[in-house]
Design a protein around this motif. Sequence first.
Motif, PDB file in Angstrom:
ATOM      1  N   LYS A   1      -2.257  13.328   4.432  1.00 13.13           N
ATOM      2  CA  LYS A   1      -2.781  13.828   5.708  1.00 13.13           C
ATOM      3  C   LYS A   1      -2.307  12.945   6.870  1.00 13.13           C
ATOM      4  N   ARG A   2      -2.372  11.634   6.672  1.00 14.52           N
ATOM      5  CA  ARG A   2      -1.968  10.713   7.741  1.00 14.52           C
ATOM      6  C   ARG A   2      -0.469  10.818   8.037  1.00 14.52           C
ATOM      7  N   ILE A   3       0.324  10.890   6.957  1.00 11.65           N
ATOM      8  CA  ILE A   3       1.785  10.954   7.174  1.00 11.65           C
ATOM      9  C   ILE A   3       2.154  12.235   7.924  1.00 11.65           C
TER      10      ILE A   3
ATOM     11  N   GLY B   1       0.471  13.775   9.952  1.00  7.35           N
ATOM     12  CA  GLY B   1       0.027  13.708  11.349  1.00  7.35           C
ATOM     13  C   GLY B   1       0.725  12.619  12.137  1.00  7.35           C
ATOM     14  N   ARG B   2       1.651  11.892  11.507  1.00  8.44           N
ATOM     15  CA  ARG B   2       2.213  10.685  12.145  1.00  8.44           C
ATOM     16  C   ARG B   2       3.136  11.020  13.315  1.00  8.44           C
ATOM     17  N   ASN B   3       3.912  12.077  13.172  1.00 14.53           N
ATOM     18  CA  ASN B   3       4.681  12.542  14.337  1.00 14.53           C
ATOM     19  C   ASN B   3       5.630  11.545  14.970  1.00 14.53           C
TER      20      ASN B   3
ATOM     21  N   THR C   1      -9.878   3.422   3.525  1.00 15.10           N
ATOM     22  CA  THR C   1     -10.445   4.642   4.116  1.00 15.10           C
ATOM     23  C   THR C   1     -11.447   4.235   5.198  1.00 15.10           C
ATOM     24  N   GLY C   2     -11.709   5.189   6.101  1.00  9.76           N
ATOM     25  CA  GLY C   2     -12.589   4.889   7.239  1.00  9.76           C
ATOM     26  C   GLY C   2     -11.756   4.791   8.507  1.00  9.76           C
ATOM     27  N   THR C   3     -12.372   4.347   9.568  1.00 14.58           N
ATOM     28  CA  THR C   3     -11.630   4.260  10.836  1.00 14.58           C
ATOM     29  C   THR C   3     -10.752   3.004  10.823  1.00 14.58           C
ATOM     30  N   VAL C   4      -9.800   2.965  11.755  1.00 16.01           N
ATOM     31  CA  VAL C   4      -8.923   1.795  11.875  1.00 16.01           C
ATOM     32  C   VAL C   4      -9.770   0.541  12.096  1.00 16.01           C
ATOM     33  N   ASP C   5     -10.806   0.650  12.911  1.00 17.03           N
ATOM     34  CA  ASP C   5     -11.675  -0.510  13.187  1.00 17.03           C
ATOM     35  C   ASP C   5     -12.426  -0.953  11.934  1.00 17.03           C
ATOM     36  N   GLU C   6     -12.929   0.014  11.187  1.00 19.58           N
ATOM     37  CA  GLU C   6     -13.677  -0.345   9.965  1.00 19.58           C
ATOM     38  C   GLU C   6     -12.767  -1.059   8.963  1.00 19.58           C
ATOM     39  N   ILE C   7     -11.554  -0.555   8.834  1.00 20.89           N
ATOM     40  CA  ILE C   7     -10.620  -1.181   7.886  1.00 20.89           C
ATOM     41  C   ILE C   7     -10.233  -2.571   8.388  1.00 20.89           C
ATOM     42  N   PHE C   8      -9.998  -2.656   9.705  1.00 22.77           N
ATOM     43  CA  PHE C   8      -9.604  -3.969  10.230  1.00 22.77           C
ATOM     44  C   PHE C   8     -10.710  -4.998  10.031  1.00 22.77           C
TER      45      PHE C   8
ATOM     46  N   GLY D   1       0.868  -1.181   0.000  1.00 19.38           N
ATOM     47  CA  GLY D   1       0.000   0.000   0.000  1.00 19.38           C
ATOM     48  C   GLY D   1       0.899   1.222   0.000  1.00 19.38           C
ATOM     49  N   GLY D   2       0.363   2.355  -0.396  1.00 20.49           N
ATOM     50  CA  GLY D   2       1.163   3.569  -0.455  1.00 20.49           C
ATOM     51  C   GLY D   2       1.625   4.009   0.926  1.00 20.49           C
ATOM     52  N   PRO D   3       2.563   4.981   0.937  1.00 19.48           N
ATOM     53  CA  PRO D   3       3.018   5.513   2.231  1.00 19.48           C
ATOM     54  C   PRO D   3       1.840   6.147   2.971  1.00 19.48           C
ATOM     55  N   GLY D   4       1.646   5.757   4.215  1.00 22.15           N
ATOM     56  CA  GLY D   4       0.551   6.328   5.004  1.00 22.15           C
ATOM     57  C   GLY D   4      -0.792   5.646   4.789  1.00 22.15           C
ATOM     58  N   SER D   5      -0.812   4.570   4.022  1.00 22.32           N
ATOM     59  CA  SER D   5      -2.103   3.896   3.759  1.00 22.32           C
ATOM     60  C   SER D   5      -2.594   3.100   4.967  1.00 22.32           C
ATOM     61  N   GLY D   6      -1.731   2.907   5.956  1.00 22.33           N
ATOM     62  CA  GLY D   6      -2.155   2.214   7.185  1.00 22.33           C
ATOM     63  C   GLY D   6      -1.619   0.798   7.321  1.00 22.33           C
ATOM     64  N   LYS D   7      -0.564   0.464   6.579  1.00 21.65           N
ATOM     65  CA  LYS D   7       0.006  -0.894   6.616  1.00 21.65           C
ATOM     66  C   LYS D   7       0.428  -1.290   8.029  1.00 21.65           C
ATOM     67  N   GLY D   8       1.250  -0.423   8.644  1.00 18.37           N
ATOM     68  CA  GLY D   8       1.778  -0.738   9.976  1.00 18.37           C
ATOM     69  C   GLY D   8       0.669  -0.885  11.010  1.00 18.37           C
ATOM     70  N   THR D   9      -0.293   0.033  10.963  1.00 18.15           N
ATOM     71  CA  THR D   9      -1.406   0.029  11.921  1.00 18.15           C
ATOM     72  C   THR D   9      -2.199  -1.268  11.803  1.00 18.15           C
ATOM     73  N   GLN D  10      -2.514  -1.657  10.577  1.00 19.33           N
ATOM     74  CA  GLN D  10      -3.325  -2.864  10.382  1.00 19.33           C
ATOM     75  C   GLN D  10      -2.502  -4.130  10.660  1.00 19.33           C
TER      76      GLN D  10
HETATM   77  N1  LIG Z   1      -7.815   4.520   9.314  1.00 20.78           N
HETATM   78  C1  LIG Z   1      -7.049   5.492   9.737  1.00 20.78           C
HETATM   79  N2  LIG Z   1      -7.569   6.732   9.891  1.00 20.78           N
HETATM   80  C2  LIG Z   1      -6.798   7.769  10.312  1.00 20.78           C
HETATM   81  N3  LIG Z   1      -5.488   7.637  10.622  1.00 20.78           N
HETATM   82  C3  LIG Z   1      -4.923   6.432  10.481  1.00 20.78           C
HETATM   83  C4  LIG Z   1      -5.664   5.294  10.034  1.00 20.78           C
HETATM   84  N4  LIG Z   1      -4.831   4.237   9.991  1.00 20.78           N
HETATM   85  C5  LIG Z   1      -3.633   4.669  10.376  1.00 20.78           C
HETATM   86  N5  LIG Z   1      -3.676   5.979  10.685  1.00 20.78           N
HETATM   87  C6  LIG Z   1      -2.575   6.837  11.121  1.00 20.78           C
HETATM   88  O1  LIG Z   1      -1.949   7.267   9.916  1.00 20.78           O
HETATM   89  C7  LIG Z   1      -0.527   7.247  10.057  1.00 20.78           C
HETATM   90  C8  LIG Z   1       0.055   6.294   9.020  1.00 20.78           C
HETATM   91  O2  LIG Z   1      -0.331   4.957   9.351  1.00 20.78           O
HETATM   92  P1  LIG Z   1       0.709   3.781   9.240  1.00 20.78           P
HETATM   93  O3  LIG Z   1       0.074   2.562   9.788  1.00 20.78           O
HETATM   94  O4  LIG Z   1       2.022   4.178   9.807  1.00 20.78           O
HETATM   95  O5  LIG Z   1       0.806   3.654   7.631  1.00 20.78           O
HETATM   96  P2  LIG Z   1       1.914   3.028   6.693  1.00 20.78           P
HETATM   97  O6  LIG Z   1       2.644   1.980   7.475  1.00 20.78           O
HETATM   98  O7  LIG Z   1       1.171   2.474   5.531  1.00 20.78           O
HETATM   99  O8  LIG Z   1       2.778   4.169   6.299  1.00 20.78           O
HETATM  100  C9  LIG Z   1      -0.250   6.850  11.498  1.00 20.78           C
HETATM  101  O9  LIG Z   1      -0.063   8.018  12.274  1.00 20.78           O
HETATM  102  C10 LIG Z   1      -1.511   6.120  11.920  1.00 20.78           C
HETATM  103  O10 LIG Z   1      -1.754   6.226  13.311  1.00 20.78           O
END
Ligand SMILES: Nc1ncnc2c1ncn2[C@@H]1O[C@H](COP(=O)(O)OP(=O)(O)O)[C@@H](O)[C@H]1O
Length: 237
Positions: free
Chosen positions: A164-166, A168-170, A211-218, A53-62
């Motif tokens: 936007k997500r990247i 805000g990643r901090n 897209t959607g919340t982390v829970d919805e995607i999971f 998935g692209g950078p910031g797509s939520g790979k690590g989170t999921q």
């Molecule tokens: N569904 C989501 N909605 C909003 N923010 C999210 C969501 N999933 C992840 N994030 C946040 O977006 C940022 C990028 O997510 P991350 O899992 O690091 O993505 P990746 O590994 O694909 O770059 C992180 O700060 C994460 O907490």
Amino acid sequence: MWRRFAHLSLSISRTKLQSFEPTVLKLINTFSSDSGSDGVASSRKPFITFVLGGPGSGKGTQCERIASTFGFAHLSAGELLREEMSSHSENGELIRNVIKEGKIVPSAITISLIKKAIDSATSDKILIDGFPRSEENRMAFEKIIGVEPDLVIFFECPEEEMVKRILGRNQGRIDDNMETIRKRLKIFEDLNMPVVEHYSSKGKVHKITATGTVDEIFERVRQVFASLRWQVTVIIA
Ligand SMILES: Nc1ncnc2c1ncn2[C@@H]1O[C@H](COP(=O)(O)OP(=O)(O)O)[C@@H](O)[C@H]1O
Ligand SMILES: Nc1ccn([C@H]2C[C@H](O)[C@@H](COP(=O)(O)OP(=O)(O)O)O2)c(=O)n1
Ligand SMILES: [Mg+2]
């Protein structure tokens, strides 16, 4: 116990297996490739899932959610490279420069880190997050490690959401700034999408709307993994 049942199930139902989809067959073969004298595993090929998935797509989170829910080991290629960069090894400076430029680190370096991590993983179900990033990555992995992934998850996310997500990643990453993000997005389109297309043509890709919340995607992701487990369980019964 699990291994014994998996082994048994194959020996009694191999003729019925033709009707199952390739990914499930692969999972069964993975779990049944035991060779110990008592029919229980001695060494088994891991079940490998690439998470793209692209950078910031939520790979690590999921991946964290998949790991804790389904018992996978989570190996992040980017994280392994960042650790190597901070360890001041001989490749540290090169890795830093490549990451800062939003480019792809030479495959030999990344694959050697992934191989070490697979060898020391505590689960034989492995998630490889953020790899392969290019066709060159992919071909080198298949040549050096000698296997293809059993499953590929692809998170599809609009660019503006990823940006936007990247931003805000901090996490203090040297590549989480607008200039590098632009380069990473271009590299993603040019080099990573061909990998997704390659595995799509082999029927290995599960595309997830990211897209959607982390829970919805999971919940979407969970269904993919739960259906694999469920079908194996049915065969075992
Ligand atoms: N569904 C989501 N909605 C909003 N923010 C999210 C969501 N999933 C992840 N994030 C946040 O977006 C940022 C990028 O997510 P991350 O899992 O690091 O993505 P990746 O590994 O694909 O770059 C992180 O700060 C994460 O907490
Ligand atoms: N297979 C890989 C994975 C990551 N890298 C480098 C280049 C990537 O932009 C950085 C960061 O990767 P990482 O997967 O942590 O980044 P994201 O989670 O997608 O934001 O590492 C690489 O060169 N090769
Ligand atoms: Mg990540």
